[in-house]
Design an enzyme around this catalytic site. Sequence first.
Site, PDB file in Angstrom:
ATOM      1  N   ASN A  10       0.938  -1.100  -0.199  1.00 22.12           N
ATOM      2  CA  ASN A  10       0.052   0.184  -0.035  1.00 22.12           C
ATOM      3  C   ASN A  10       0.752   1.098   0.173  1.00 22.12           C
ATOM      4  O   ASN A  10       1.548   1.587   0.918  1.00 22.12           O
ATOM      5  CB  ASN A  10      -0.938  -0.061   1.095  1.00 22.12           C
ATOM      6  CG  ASN A  10      -1.876   1.112   1.513  1.00 22.12           C
ATOM      7  OD1 ASN A  10      -1.714   2.139   0.400  1.00 22.12           O
ATOM      8  ND2 ASN A  10      -2.648   1.064   2.240  1.00 22.12           N
ATOM      9  N   ARG A  95      -2.638  -2.057  -3.559  1.00 14.95           N
ATOM     10  CA  ARG A  95      -3.807  -1.247  -3.346  1.00 14.95           C
ATOM     11  C   ARG A  95      -3.479  -0.004  -4.336  1.00 14.95           C
ATOM     12  O   ARG A  95      -2.740   0.675  -4.378  1.00 14.95           O
ATOM     13  CB  ARG A  95      -3.891  -0.434  -1.955  1.00 14.95           C
ATOM     14  CG  ARG A  95      -5.107   0.275  -1.749  1.00 14.95           C
ATOM     15  CD  ARG A  95      -5.035   1.000  -0.434  1.00 14.95           C
ATOM     16  NE  ARG A  95      -6.061   1.877  -0.402  1.00 14.95           N
ATOM     17  CZ  ARG A  95      -5.991   2.826   0.428  1.00 14.95           C
ATOM     18  NH1 ARG A  95      -5.211   3.642   0.977  1.00 14.95           N
ATOM     19  NH2 ARG A  95      -7.302   3.699   0.570  1.00 14.95           N
ATOM     20  N   HIS A 184     -12.579   3.125  -0.114  1.00 22.22           N
ATOM     21  CA  HIS A 184     -12.643   2.171   0.849  1.00 22.22           C
ATOM     22  C   HIS A 184     -13.343   1.050   0.232  1.00 22.22           C
ATOM     23  O   HIS A 184     -13.757  -0.045   1.013  1.00 22.22           O
ATOM     24  CB  HIS A 184     -13.356   2.558   2.132  1.00 22.22           C
ATOM     25  CG  HIS A 184     -12.678   3.475   2.934  1.00 22.22           C
ATOM     26  ND1 HIS A 184     -13.374   4.673   3.399  1.00 22.22           N
ATOM     27  CD2 HIS A 184     -11.436   4.027   3.102  1.00 22.22           C
ATOM     28  CE1 HIS A 184     -12.529   5.511   4.054  1.00 22.22           C
ATOM     29  NE2 HIS A 184     -11.395   5.092   3.982  1.00 22.22           N
ATOM     30  N   HIS A 212     -17.731   2.272   7.661  1.00 23.10           N
ATOM     31  CA  HIS A 212     -16.118   2.145   7.624  1.00 23.10           C
ATOM     32  C   HIS A 212     -15.929   3.597   8.488  1.00 23.10           C
ATOM     33  O   HIS A 212     -15.572   4.733   7.711  1.00 23.10           O
ATOM     34  CB  HIS A 212     -15.496   1.969   6.403  1.00 23.10           C
ATOM     35  CG  HIS A 212     -13.894   1.976   6.649  1.00 23.10           C
ATOM     36  ND1 HIS A 212     -13.428   0.889   6.062  1.00 23.10           N
ATOM     37  CD2 HIS A 212     -13.198   2.957   6.754  1.00 23.10           C
ATOM     38  CE1 HIS A 212     -12.106   1.137   6.152  1.00 23.10           C
ATOM     39  NE2 HIS A 212     -12.146   2.531   6.740  1.00 23.10           N
ATOM     40  N   GLY A 214     -12.754   5.157   9.995  1.00 23.37           N
ATOM     41  CA  GLY A 214     -11.230   5.240  10.473  1.00 23.37           C
ATOM     42  C   GLY A 214     -10.955   6.764  10.525  1.00 23.37           C
ATOM     43  O   GLY A 214     -11.817   7.573  10.957  1.00 23.37           O
ATOM     44  N   ARG A 245     -11.199  15.595   7.392  1.00 22.33           N
ATOM     45  CA  ARG A 245     -12.237  15.929   6.148  1.00 22.33           C
ATOM     46  C   ARG A 245     -13.304  16.355   6.625  1.00 22.33           C
ATOM     47  O   ARG A 245     -14.168  15.707   7.457  1.00 22.33           O
ATOM     48  CB  ARG A 245     -12.191  14.941   5.329  1.00 22.33           C
ATOM     49  CG  ARG A 245     -10.988  14.614   4.647  1.00 22.33           C
ATOM     50  CD  ARG A 245     -10.796  13.569   3.619  1.00 22.33           C
ATOM     51  NE  ARG A 245      -9.677  12.474   3.763  1.00 22.33           N
ATOM     52  CZ  ARG A 245      -9.695  11.331   3.452  1.00 22.33           C
ATOM     53  NH1 ARG A 245     -10.854  10.721   3.144  1.00 22.33           N
ATOM     54  NH2 ARG A 245      -8.837  10.587   3.632  1.00 22.33           N
ATOM     55  N   ASP A 286      -8.477  12.110  17.141  1.00 20.05           N
ATOM     56  CA  ASP A 286      -8.478  10.957  17.853  1.00 20.05           C
ATOM     57  C   ASP A 286      -9.516  10.774  18.571  1.00 20.05           C
ATOM     58  O   ASP A 286      -9.805  11.528  19.566  1.00 20.05           O
ATOM     59  CB  ASP A 286      -7.174  10.563  18.584  1.00 20.05           C
ATOM     60  CG  ASP A 286      -7.045   8.980  18.763  1.00 20.05           C
ATOM     61  OD1 ASP A 286      -7.905   8.594  19.161  1.00 20.05           O
ATOM     62  OD2 ASP A 286      -5.943   8.277  18.663  1.00 20.05           O
ATOM     63  N   GLU A 388      -8.222  -5.050   5.078  1.00 23.73           N
ATOM     64  CA  GLU A 388      -7.883  -4.802   3.873  1.00 23.73           C
ATOM     65  C   GLU A 388      -6.945  -5.443   3.197  1.00 23.73           C
ATOM     66  O   GLU A 388      -6.926  -5.729   1.872  1.00 23.73           O
ATOM     67  CB  GLU A 388      -7.648  -3.207   3.414  1.00 23.73           C
ATOM     68  CG  GLU A 388      -9.349  -2.639   3.949  1.00 23.73           C
ATOM     69  CD  GLU A 388      -8.853  -1.030   4.252  1.00 23.73           C
ATOM     70  OE1 GLU A 388      -8.560  -0.658   5.436  1.00 23.73           O
ATOM     71  OE2 GLU A 388      -9.268  -0.385   3.270  1.00 23.73           O
TER      72      GLU A 388
HETATM   73  P1  ADP Z   1      -7.153   4.884   8.775  1.00 23.44           P
HETATM   74  O1  ADP Z   1      -8.127   5.535   8.419  1.00 23.44           O
HETATM   75  O2  ADP Z   1      -5.757   5.708   9.091  1.00 23.44           O
HETATM   76  O3  ADP Z   1      -6.714   3.565   8.330  1.00 23.44           O
HETATM   77  P2  ADP Z   1      -7.893   3.623  11.213  1.00 23.44           P
HETATM   78  O4  ADP Z   1      -9.175   2.715  10.675  1.00 23.44           O
HETATM   79  O5  ADP Z   1      -6.780   2.624  11.755  1.00 23.44           O
HETATM   80  O6  ADP Z   1      -7.577   4.666  10.326  1.00 23.44           O
HETATM   81  O7  ADP Z   1      -8.473   4.395  12.544  1.00 23.44           O
HETATM   82  C1  ADP Z   1      -7.680   5.238  13.181  1.00 23.44           C
HETATM   83  C2  ADP Z   1      -8.780   5.986  14.219  1.00 23.44           C
HETATM   84  O8  ADP Z   1      -9.359   4.786  15.133  1.00 23.44           O
HETATM   85  C3  ADP Z   1      -8.017   6.756  15.371  1.00 23.44           C
HETATM   86  O9  ADP Z   1      -7.853   8.036  14.700  1.00 23.44           O
HETATM   87  C4  ADP Z   1      -9.028   6.961  16.305  1.00 23.44           C
HETATM   88  O10 ADP Z   1      -9.762   7.903  16.099  1.00 23.44           O
HETATM   89  C5  ADP Z   1      -9.702   5.446  16.109  1.00 23.44           C
HETATM   90  N1  ADP Z   1      -9.472   4.615  17.280  1.00 23.44           N
HETATM   91  C6  ADP Z   1      -8.422   3.644  17.398  1.00 23.44           C
HETATM   92  N2  ADP Z   1      -8.521   3.029  18.591  1.00 23.44           N
HETATM   93  C7  ADP Z   1      -9.624   3.708  19.268  1.00 23.44           C
HETATM   94  C8  ADP Z   1     -10.191   3.278  20.358  1.00 23.44           C
HETATM   95  N3  ADP Z   1      -9.791   2.339  21.299  1.00 23.44           N
HETATM   96  N4  ADP Z   1     -11.358   3.875  20.676  1.00 23.44           N
HETATM   97  C9  ADP Z   1     -11.690   4.782  19.902  1.00 23.44           C
HETATM   98  N5  ADP Z   1     -11.207   5.175  18.841  1.00 23.44           N
HETATM   99  C10 ADP Z   1     -10.185   4.594  18.512  1.00 23.44           C
END
Ligand code: ADP
Length: 406
Positions: A10, A95, A184, A212, A214, A245, A286, A388
């Site tokens: 990726n 990817r 995604h 989804h 993230g 975003r 986060d 993924e």
């Molecule tokens: P990416 O889009 O970068 O692949 P991910 O799917 O890994 O992202 O998600 C990252 C986000 O997941 C972090 O920014 C955070 O907001 C959230 N996250 C990760 N662990 C936790 C948790 N234990 N509780 C709440 N949110 C979490």
Amino acid sequence: MTASRVLVLNSGSSSVKYQLLDMRDRSRLAMGLVERIGEGSSRLTHTPLTGSGAEPREREERIADHAAALKAVAEELSADGLGLDSPELAAIGHRVVHGGLKFTEPTVVTDEVLKEIQRLVPVAPLHNPANITGIRTAQALRPDLPQVAVFDTAFHTTMPESAARYAIDVATADRHRVRRYGFHGTSHAFVSRAAAKLLGKAPEDVNVIVLHLGNGASASAVRGGRCVDTSMGLTPLEGLVMGTRAGDADPAVIFHLARVGDMGIDEIDDLLNKKSGLVGLCGDNDMREIRRRIDAGDEAASLAFDIYIHRLKKYIGAYYAVLGRVDAVVFTAGVGENAASVREAAVAGLEELGLAVDGALNSVRSDEPRLISPEYARVAVAVVPTDEELEIANQTYALVSDAEKA
Ligand code: ADP
């Protein structure tokens, strides 16, 4: 076929994530990440997953470009006896973010395919150039090996025109390939299939809404295994509130900022993609930190959370209407898999739609797909961890195995 390993790459603009899998049992042999490629000090974090200790190894050194990054990855893999020169390696799966309308399936890379991915750069200026560099670099390393492109957009190519078109002048839209592509897709495909399995049904027999969530976030409506709508559009900017975003906003916001705010187009692009969403609303992206701040009584964090949930709820409602009948609402990715508070809030008040979350089930932490709705609920609510890399490896291996059989 005898060779059973697949390397998944990726490639981002300054990073490369990789995993090496053994497709006989779909086990992971190694994984890692090269960050800050081309900057003063780069870092390679490599985790071997064979043998007893899965201790990550780190290298801090200047890695000038993607070719140097892949060379360093190859060295680390060789040190574990997993070298990329091994006859065990069946293919490299890449990817690729934007496949436009042309690539509806994983595709073995040829010169023509690379040219087409290049032609799509104007609609994916941040992603496709890095993906192309990753493919070229891997080709140079193993010219004899099939390189397979797995597209983020492919799963969404089944969207009907009514969902894929923006209501703008058709000739202008077509000339510039302006339409909704969605992203995604690898995750939405993997998760919607896994959700059907969790319900004990065939994908053809279920309608699911996949959320989804993230850092980037998107929703999709999947009818009988085929995507019929998704929240990201021409680019990954549209739709849900994300880490940085904005998601949906009146396009006139842009005119207004240009005319009244005297901002340039690149500045607005940067604002909407990198300084908006949760980070723009409260300074943090986060969800863990946002929850901590809410618990401490922070109003900005609380409002950011409410805006995030409000948008999510609107998409659940919209896709419910698009599908007509929903068998499951499925949460996935970093926030979706981990943030019980987000799942609870997103579904709260939707009992009339047959949706509810069981508090005890929702608070269980697990890496396994699981139901979190009470037994009486008409619609299942589920958490399904996305994977993924495994999906890219599966699609890549299936393609090269079929090619060998043919
Ligand atoms: P990416 O889009 O970068 O692949 P991910 O799917 O890994 O992202 O998600 C990252 C986000 O997941 C972090 O920014 C955070 O907001 C959230 N996250 C990760 N662990 C936790 C948790 N234990 N509780 C709440 N949110 C979490």
